[in-house]
Motif scaffolding. Structure first.
Motif, PDB file in Angstrom:
ATOM      1  N   VAL A 154       0.833  -1.210   0.000  1.00  0.00           N
ATOM      2  CA  VAL A 154       0.000   0.000   0.000  1.00  0.00           C
ATOM      3  C   VAL A 154       0.868   1.262   0.000  1.00  0.00           C
ATOM      4  N   LEU A 155       2.092   1.155   0.533  1.00  0.00           N
ATOM      5  CA  LEU A 155       2.968   2.327   0.567  1.00  0.00           C
ATOM      6  C   LEU A 155       3.291   2.845  -0.834  1.00  0.00           C
ATOM      7  N   THR A 156       3.217   1.982  -1.827  1.00  0.00           N
ATOM      8  CA  THR A 156       3.518   2.442  -3.187  1.00  0.00           C
ATOM      9  C   THR A 156       2.440   3.404  -3.694  1.00  0.00           C
ATOM     10  N   CYS A 157       1.295   3.412  -3.043  1.00  0.00           N
ATOM     11  CA  CYS A 157       0.220   4.334  -3.451  1.00  0.00           C
ATOM     12  C   CYS A 157       0.488   5.750  -2.939  1.00  0.00           C
ATOM     13  N   GLY A 158       1.417   5.834  -2.012  1.00  0.00           N
ATOM     14  CA  GLY A 158       1.672   7.123  -1.385  1.00  0.00           C
ATOM     15  C   GLY A 158       2.828   7.890  -1.990  1.00  0.00           C
ATOM     16  N   GLY A 159       3.441   7.329  -3.045  1.00  0.00           N
ATOM     17  CA  GLY A 159       4.567   7.999  -3.676  1.00  0.00           C
ATOM     18  C   GLY A 159       4.215   9.433  -4.055  1.00  0.00           C
ATOM     19  N   SER A 160       5.066  10.370  -3.735  1.00  0.00           N
ATOM     20  CA  SER A 160       4.846  11.817  -3.975  1.00  0.00           C
ATOM     21  C   SER A 160       3.564  12.306  -3.315  1.00  0.00           C
TER      22      SER A 160
END
Lengths: 261, 396
Positions: B341-347
């Motif tokens: 899910v952390l990849t959804c928070g990029g930038s």
């Protein structure tokens, strides 16, 4: 009588050219590969390296750019315990080269392969180009005709052209030898894992323990080409981050040459 | 005299009861055990067997049967099948395994079942009508298109998983030489420069393209219908047509087409290759109008059913920005496909406290109201407990 100018016979001239070329090739093979640049960035919030719990894992993100400054795509990089250069420096000259696997290939096939940017004949993007290759490259023509004879279907004969390709060594032998060489080199340098760069030249090493590593492509890019051998410390994981270290690998601008590996 | 008659009648009654009751007991027991007549005879002549063999359902074929596993694949499946030219349209036809094995493959062991009665149960494995005189058959499982529409396909789960070495295939397609112009050294092999403009395929898109639904959702969807955006899914090479052009037995690369086990691995009893459903289930697929079995399988294994690959901002990110493990793996499995899910928070795209992004917002709403359902990314999971990964991602 003194000659006005130095005159070489044709065989002598050819011999001199051959010697020069041989000398160049030998020097190219034995020359140490050029070093790729490594820039290690630590994101904000990263904790300094310290002993951590045995089950803690972290990640390293890499981005790779080629000598033209563009992302280096579809290239495999290794996470190693030891320096690739120090592990077996002499091995680079023994790395397989594609031209060694072109015995019996027609000049047209050599030219076709040189124009196409894939380790094997199997890149799916070639499919649309087989129809032209059948007209210009004898080996593709033979494979196509063999397919027509077997399947009685022109489209299928074209699609399955590699199955009937007459030179099996040209088809995948280079790939197989390269893979075996890479496996051996990776093992010597203490392989942890490997990744392939995506269309942005990026990839992640994940699930690794914090600590010291090397990142390398192992096989120099181009004969006597670029070898990355980047020392990096994977820091403990940063909350809300996939990776704790970003490593930017870049090639010296416009220096790569020769046949690629 | 009266007393004597009564005693006689009682004795007679007892005698007949003693005669009849044991027969009841025996017949009840034998009704449960199969085959009944044999067991009754066995009891009469020798001690009763300790355990009875379970009844075999010959209407269903299983590769898992020990005796079947002792045979090689090609002892039953002929490559190619005789009907390969008819199994697909001429343009799409290719040598393939497109038909059931011949009777000869089975009859050596199953002669008894083949000639049992007028309606041998074993015929039902392939034939639509259980009779030795009719030849109608169910569609064979390959090609999948015809089979998936058949009655027999309902509820059928493959006994096999696919053994696909992703890394090896990536390496086969690795770039030989990056597309930079070589300069500076006189003896450059300039012919290694790429020739002209190639079609824009790179890395993942060589094999995985955007899937465009054939039946696009209606502009005004019916009540209860689910609209998944066009471009939600990516394709994956599937079926023998994606493999045999390189792995055909007549000159191709190993594993060859005739070596079924080179790619198909028998799963343990009770395991199925496709998950029963995670964030979406079969009903979701039906509501969304998805009929392609491969796309349904993709939907069922998703943690976020509504994520669209084709959405503008998603498109501009590299594939490994989210699929962080995909290029490091050797075989595809659930663990390596998973997208953290952390990849959804990029930038700060979907995870940020100020301004509040969607994950923070929905988790916040759920904390305030336990009946709140997260819908931005999820369907079924939206009703479930918020996982730790999400709580950690939004924590301060």
């Amino acid at each position: 009588m003194r000659p006005d100018r130095l005159v070489f016979s044709l065989p002598s001239a050819l011999a001199i050219v051959a010697l020069l070329l041989g000398g160049y090739a030998a020097s190219a093979q034995t020359a140490a590969p050029a070093a790729g640049a490594c820039k290690v960035n630590t994101p904000q919030g990263a904790a300094p390296a310290q002993p951590s719990a045995p089950n803690v894992t972290t990640g390293i993100r890499i981005t790779v750019t080629g000598p033209d400054g563009k992302p280096l795509q579809r290239k495999r990089f290794y996470l190693l315990q030891r320096s690739a250069r120090a592990s077996d420096a002499d091995a680079f000259s023994a790395a397989p080269r594609r031209e060694e696997f072109l015995q019996g290939a027609s000049p047209q096939l050599r030219e076709w392969l040189a124009k196409h940017d894939c380790d094997t004949l199997y890149c799916p993007e070639y499919e649309s180009e087989y129809a032209d290759a059948v007209k210009t490259v004898p080996e593709f023509k033979r494979a196509y005709e063999e397919g027509q004879r077997k399947y009685h279907n022109d489209k299928l004969a074209l699609k399955w052209i590699t199955v009937n390709f007459p030179l099996k060594n040209v088809r995948t032998e280079y790939f197989k030898r390269k893979r075996a060489w890479l496996e051996q080199a990776a093992q010597k340098a203490g392989r942890v894992s490997s990744v392939m760069t995506d269309e942005k030249g990026a990839a992640y090493f994940t699930g690794i323990k914090p600590g010291g590593y090397y990142i390398s492509n192992l096989m120099p890019l181009g004969t006597g080409g670029i070898l990355w051998d980047c020392q990096v410390t994977a820091l403990p994981p940063i909350p809300k981050q996939i990776h704790s270290v970003l490593v930017e690998l870049s090639a010296p601008r416009q220096q790569a040459a020769g046949s690629g590996n | 005299m009266k007393h004597r008659t009564l005693t006689l009648a009682t004795l007679l009654l007892l005698a007949s009861a003693a005669f009849v009751c044991p027969r009841f007991v025996t017949s009840n027991a034998s009704a449960k055990a199969a085959p009944a007549p044999q067991q009754r005879r066995g009891r009469a002549r020798r001690p009763a067997p300790v355990a009875t063999r379970p009844a075999v359902d010959y209407t269903k074929f299983s590769h898992r049967v020990a005796q079947h596993q002792q045979e090689t694949c090609d002892s039953c499946h002929k490559t190619p099948s005789a009907n390969w030219t008819q199994a697909r349209d001429h343009e799409a036809a290719f040598p393939d395994i497109t038909d059931y094995p011949e009777h000869a493959s089975c009859i050596n062991c199953h002669r008894q079942q083949f000639f049992r009665g007028a309606r041998p149960a074993i015929c039902a494995v392939c034939h639509t009508v259980v009779s030795p005189r009719t030849g109608g058959r169910f569609p064979f499982e390959n090609p999948a298109g015809a089979f998936s529409k058949s009655e027999k396909a309902k509820g059928v789960q493959s006994e096999f998983s696919l053994n696909f070495p992703h890394d090896r295939h990536q390496d086969v397609m690795a770039r030989f030489m990056p597309s930079f112009k070589a300069e500076g050294i006189p003896l450059v092999r300039a012919s290694f420069e790429p020739q002209g403009e190639k079609k824009p395929v790179d890395s993942c898109s060589i094999c995985h393209q955007t899937y465009h639904q054939q039946n696009k959702p209606a502009a005004t969807p019916a009540a209860g219908a689910l609209v998944l955006e066009d471009g939600t899914f990516k394709t994956t090479p599937s079926g023998h047509e994606s493999c045999f052009n390189c792995h055909w037995q007549d000159g191709g690369e190993k594993p060859l087409a005739s070596d079924c086990a080179g790619c198909h691995r028998l799963l343990p009893q009770g395991k199925t290759p496709a998950p029963p459903g995670k964030d979406a289930d079969a009903q979701t697929a039906a509501k969304a109008g998805i009929t392609d079995p491969f796309i349904i399988r993709k939907l069922l294994r998703r943690d976020s059913a509504t994520f669209s690959h084709e959405e503008d901002k998603h498109q501009s990110r590299g594939c490994t920005s989210c699929h962080i493990n995909i290029t490091a793996i050797s075989l595809l499995d659930e663990k390596t496909i998973k997208v953290p899910v952390l990849t959804c928070g990029g930038s700060g795209c979907h995870i940020n406290p100020r301004p509040k992004k969607i994950l923070n917002e929905e988790v916040g709403k759920r904390e305030a109201d336990p009946t709140f359902q997260c819908t931005k990314c999820h369907i079924n999971y939206g009703k479930a407990q918020v996982p730790k990964s999400h709580l950690d991602a939004v924590s301060k």
